[in-house]
Design an enzyme around this catalytic site. Structure first.
Site, PDB file in Angstrom:
ATOM      1  N   ASP A 191       0.773   2.057   8.842  1.00 23.98           N
ATOM      2  CA  ASP A 191       0.386   1.224   9.991  1.00 23.98           C
ATOM      3  C   ASP A 191       1.417   1.199  11.124  1.00 23.98           C
ATOM      4  O   ASP A 191       1.101   0.823  12.243  1.00 23.98           O
ATOM      5  CB  ASP A 191       0.138  -0.223   9.540  1.00 23.98           C
ATOM      6  CG  ASP A 191      -0.893  -0.326   8.434  1.00 23.98           C
ATOM      7  OD1 ASP A 191      -1.717   0.601   8.324  1.00 23.98           O
ATOM      8  OD2 ASP A 191      -0.877  -1.320   7.692  1.00 23.98           O
TER       9      ASP A 191
ATOM     10  N   GLY B 120       0.838  -1.204   0.000  1.00 16.66           N
ATOM     11  CA  GLY B 120       0.000   0.000   0.000  1.00 16.66           C
ATOM     12  C   GLY B 120       0.871   1.252   0.000  1.00 16.66           C
ATOM     13  O   GLY B 120       1.913   1.273   0.640  1.00 16.66           O
TER      14      GLY B 120
ATOM     15  N   THR C 106       5.100   2.397   5.962  1.00 18.19           N
ATOM     16  CA  THR C 106       3.671   2.048   6.036  1.00 18.19           C
ATOM     17  C   THR C 106       2.995   2.999   7.010  1.00 18.19           C
ATOM     18  O   THR C 106       3.584   3.376   8.024  1.00 18.19           O
ATOM     19  CB  THR C 106       3.390   0.598   6.503  1.00 18.19           C
ATOM     20  OG1 THR C 106       1.998   0.485   6.851  1.00 18.19           O
ATOM     21  CG2 THR C 106       4.180   0.171   7.725  1.00 18.19           C
TER      22      THR C 106
ATOM     23  N   ARG D 143       0.525  -5.069  -4.992  1.00 16.81           N
ATOM     24  CA  ARG D 143       0.677  -6.070  -3.927  1.00 16.81           C
ATOM     25  C   ARG D 143       1.203  -7.382  -4.497  1.00 16.81           C
ATOM     26  O   ARG D 143       0.975  -8.445  -3.934  1.00 16.81           O
ATOM     27  CB  ARG D 143      -0.648  -6.249  -3.194  1.00 16.81           C
ATOM     28  CG  ARG D 143      -1.090  -4.986  -2.445  1.00 16.81           C
ATOM     29  CD  ARG D 143      -1.878  -5.307  -1.210  1.00 16.81           C
ATOM     30  NE  ARG D 143      -2.319  -4.098  -0.521  1.00 16.81           N
ATOM     31  CZ  ARG D 143      -1.691  -3.567   0.510  1.00 16.81           C
ATOM     32  NH1 ARG D 143      -0.588  -4.121   0.957  1.00 16.81           N
ATOM     33  NH2 ARG D 143      -2.156  -2.477   1.091  1.00 16.81           N
ATOM     34  N   GLU D 144       1.872  -7.309  -5.635  1.00 17.30           N
ATOM     35  CA  GLU D 144       2.472  -8.500  -6.256  1.00 17.30           C
ATOM     36  C   GLU D 144       3.439  -9.187  -5.286  1.00 17.30           C
ATOM     37  O   GLU D 144       4.322  -8.556  -4.713  1.00 17.30           O
ATOM     38  CB  GLU D 144       3.224  -8.083  -7.526  1.00 17.30           C
ATOM     39  CG  GLU D 144       4.168  -9.135  -8.083  1.00 17.30           C
ATOM     40  CD  GLU D 144       3.468 -10.366  -8.649  1.00 17.30           C
ATOM     41  OE1 GLU D 144       2.447 -10.198  -9.324  1.00 17.30           O
ATOM     42  OE2 GLU D 144       3.956 -11.491  -8.398  1.00 17.30           O
TER      43      GLU D 144
ATOM     44  N   ARG E 240      -3.922   7.745   3.498  1.00 21.13           N
ATOM     45  CA  ARG E 240      -2.710   7.374   2.764  1.00 21.13           C
ATOM     46  C   ARG E 240      -2.329   8.413   1.716  1.00 21.13           C
ATOM     47  O   ARG E 240      -1.286   8.272   1.076  1.00 21.13           O
ATOM     48  CB  ARG E 240      -2.905   6.025   2.074  1.00 21.13           C
ATOM     49  CG  ARG E 240      -2.890   4.907   3.054  1.00 21.13           C
ATOM     50  CD  ARG E 240      -2.701   3.519   2.516  1.00 21.13           C
ATOM     51  NE  ARG E 240      -2.856   3.257   1.122  1.00 21.13           N
ATOM     52  CZ  ARG E 240      -3.248   2.070   0.636  1.00 21.13           C
ATOM     53  NH1 ARG E 240      -3.551   1.099   1.485  1.00 21.13           N
ATOM     54  NH2 ARG E 240      -3.320   1.853  -0.643  1.00 21.13           N
TER      55      ARG E 240
ATOM     56  N   THR F  84       6.596  -6.620   2.012  1.00 21.92           N
ATOM     57  CA  THR F  84       7.752  -6.304   1.164  1.00 21.92           C
ATOM     58  C   THR F  84       9.045  -6.814   1.794  1.00 21.92           C
ATOM     59  O   THR F  84       9.927  -7.326   1.098  1.00 21.92           O
ATOM     60  CB  THR F  84       7.825  -4.774   0.939  1.00 21.92           C
ATOM     61  OG1 THR F  84       6.573  -4.357   0.390  1.00 21.92           O
ATOM     62  CG2 THR F  84       8.950  -4.395  -0.002  1.00 21.92           C
TER      63      THR F  84
ATOM     64  N   MET G 222      -7.399   3.266   9.826  1.00 27.58           N
ATOM     65  CA  MET G 222      -6.676   2.079   9.325  1.00 27.58           C
ATOM     66  C   MET G 222      -5.645   1.587  10.338  1.00 27.58           C
ATOM     67  O   MET G 222      -5.581   2.071  11.458  1.00 27.58           O
ATOM     68  CB  MET G 222      -6.011   2.410   7.996  1.00 27.58           C
ATOM     69  CG  MET G 222      -6.960   2.406   6.825  1.00 27.58           C
ATOM     70  SD  MET G 222      -6.052   2.682   5.294  1.00 27.58           S
ATOM     71  CE  MET G 222      -7.282   2.241   4.089  1.00 27.58           C
TER      72      MET G 222
ATOM     73  N   GLY H 187       6.334  -2.378   3.352  1.00 23.75           N
ATOM     74  CA  GLY H 187       5.980  -2.781   4.706  1.00 23.75           C
ATOM     75  C   GLY H 187       6.382  -4.225   4.991  1.00 23.75           C
ATOM     76  O   GLY H 187       7.318  -4.751   4.374  1.00 23.75           O
TER      77      GLY H 187
HETATM   78  O1  F6P Z   1      -0.975  -1.318   5.021  1.00 18.76           O
HETATM   79  C1  F6P Z   1      -1.563  -0.110   4.746  1.00 18.76           C
HETATM   80  C2  F6P Z   1      -3.038  -0.265   4.621  1.00 18.76           C
HETATM   81  O2  F6P Z   1      -3.556   0.994   4.283  1.00 18.76           O
HETATM   82  C3  F6P Z   1      -3.760  -0.837   5.830  1.00 18.76           C
HETATM   83  O3  F6P Z   1      -3.914   0.121   6.844  1.00 18.76           O
HETATM   84  C4  F6P Z   1      -5.032  -1.317   5.206  1.00 18.76           C
HETATM   85  O4  F6P Z   1      -5.590  -2.370   5.954  1.00 18.76           O
HETATM   86  C5  F6P Z   1      -4.576  -1.808   3.878  1.00 18.76           C
HETATM   87  O5  F6P Z   1      -3.377  -1.149   3.587  1.00 18.76           O
HETATM   88  C6  F6P Z   1      -5.520  -1.555   2.732  1.00 18.76           C
HETATM   89  O6  F6P Z   1      -5.025  -2.227   1.616  1.00 18.76           O
HETATM   90  P1  F6P Z   1      -5.432  -1.995   0.110  1.00 18.76           P
HETATM   91  O7  F6P Z   1      -4.704  -0.791  -0.399  1.00 18.76           O
HETATM   92  O8  F6P Z   1      -4.942  -3.225  -0.583  1.00 18.76           O
HETATM   93  O9  F6P Z   1      -6.908  -1.817   0.065  1.00 18.76           O
END
Ligand code: F6P
Length: 344
Positions: A137, A12, A135, A74-75, A268, A115, A179, A112
């Site tokens: 998170d 992400g 990240t 997310r590959e 984000r 990765t 998140m 993150g």
């Molecule tokens: O890891 C960052 C994050 O934004 C998390 O907080 C959230 O759960 C996830 O990615 C969302 O993922 P995606 O971008 O695949 O919807």
């Protein structure tokens, strides 16, 4: 011979990615006279040989830019991501071909937990890598901070501030879902900074009855307005997005007018905070320095405000969660904040 490096951003996105790309590339070029390439769309770019040269002018003027100029995905190169995906063995052949044809000395993987795991796998098959933790998170194991987190906390805090004023006008309970994946760092920090009355995080089990009793007690004490900060990772019967569930339960149980806000991807987006710009720049510069020293297969990490590194083998597969003994929890509890277990 000029040394060559690749950079990719995976997982992400978050504020500060461009600052980190710039930090790596500028240091590699200006200080160490290396040649830099950027892979597009995370590990996908490495598999598909989809890259662009990153000369110094390409990384100028991107410090304040949100997102990532390289794109991300997310590959997972060591997994079949969907039934029509190539098998991991084929992907590895492609990755090796890309690296050999460019003559890369190292690939900097900015990302993150996922990765870092993938970077570790690459190192295991003989590809020199450096991990850079990012990240929103803040859940990467082995570092005190990931960039992106500070910006996300700022955005959430601003949202909570805004919810306060509308809640005050209507005498409402406001539930805000933030998140954080399986970690409660964003909820804890923004909840504390925004003056949340209830903070629910995945690391602490909550009882909705305790939360509702606490809100009724506040109401009886002439405090009809309450802010409930909910981390997306708490258990609620739903996989993600527990905010609407919590709001519904509160309204049903207490009869108090309740609204929910799911903050989502706003957390984000946008320009990184100054703290994240500095952290990403420090991480990026240090990654280039490690490459100059030929110190590979490590993750750049912050410990007590000193940038160092830890072996990728140590962090791969681990997650950093809020500990039950976290000082911020104790601080909030002293002020009467309810975490959904026992409340004052
Ligand atoms: O890891 C960052 C994050 O934004 C998390 O907080 C959230 O759960 C996830 O990615 C969302 O993922 P995606 O971008 O695949 O919807």
């Amino acid at each position: 011979m000029k040394r060559k490096i690749g950079i990719l951003t995976a997982g992400g996105d978050c504020p500060g990615l461009n600052a980190a790309i710039r930090g790596v590339a500028k240091t590699a070029i200006v200080e160490y006279n290396m040649e830099v390439f950027g892979f597009k769309g995370g590990f996908k770019g490495l598999i598909d040989a989809d890259y662009m040269p990153l000369p110094e002018e390409k990384v100028s003027g991107i410090l304040t830019l949100g997102g990532t100029i390289l794109g991300t995905s997310r590959e997972k190169p060591f997994k079949k991501n969907h039934p029509f995906d190539d098998d991991p063995e084929h992907k590895m052949k492609c990755i090796n071909k890309t690296i050999d044809s460019l003559g890369l000395d190292c690939v900097v993987c900015i990302g993150g937990n996922g990765t870092m795991k993938n970077a570790y796998h690459l190192s295991q098959v003989g590809i020199p890598v450096i991990g850079v933790p990012k990240t929103i998170d803040n859940d990467v194991w082995g570092t005190d901070a990931t960039f992106g987190f500070d910006s996300a906390v700022e955005i959430c805090t601003d949202a909570i501030d805004r919810l306060h004023t509308t809640a005050n006008s209507h005498n409402r309970i406001m539930v805000i879902e933030v998140m954080g994946h399986d970690a409660g760092w964003i909820a804890l920090h923004s909840g504390l900074a925004g003056g949340g009355d209830v903070i629910l995080i995945p690391e602490l089990e909550y009882d909705i009855n305790v939360v509702c009793k606490y809100l009724l007690k506040r109401n009886a004490a002439d405090k009809p307005v309450s802010i409930v900060v909910v981390a997306e990772g708490i258990k609620s019967g739903k996989k993600r997005s527990p905010g609407p569930y919590i709001a519904k339960k509160i309204q049903e149980y207490t009869g108090l007018e309740t609204r929910e806000t799911v903050l989502g991807y706003i957390q984000r987006g946008g320009t990184p905070s100054s703290t994240d710009r500095i952290l990403a720049t420090r991480y990026g510069r240090f990654a280039a320095e490690l490459i100059a020293q030929k110190k590979y297969n490590v993750m750049v990490a912050l410990n007590n405000n000193i940038i160092g590194s830890i072996p990728l083998s140590e962090t791969a597969g681990k997650v950093s969660l809020v500990g039950a003994d976290c000082r911020l929890i104790k601080t909030a509890q002293s002020l009467g904040v309810c975490f959904g277990n026992t409340c004052k």
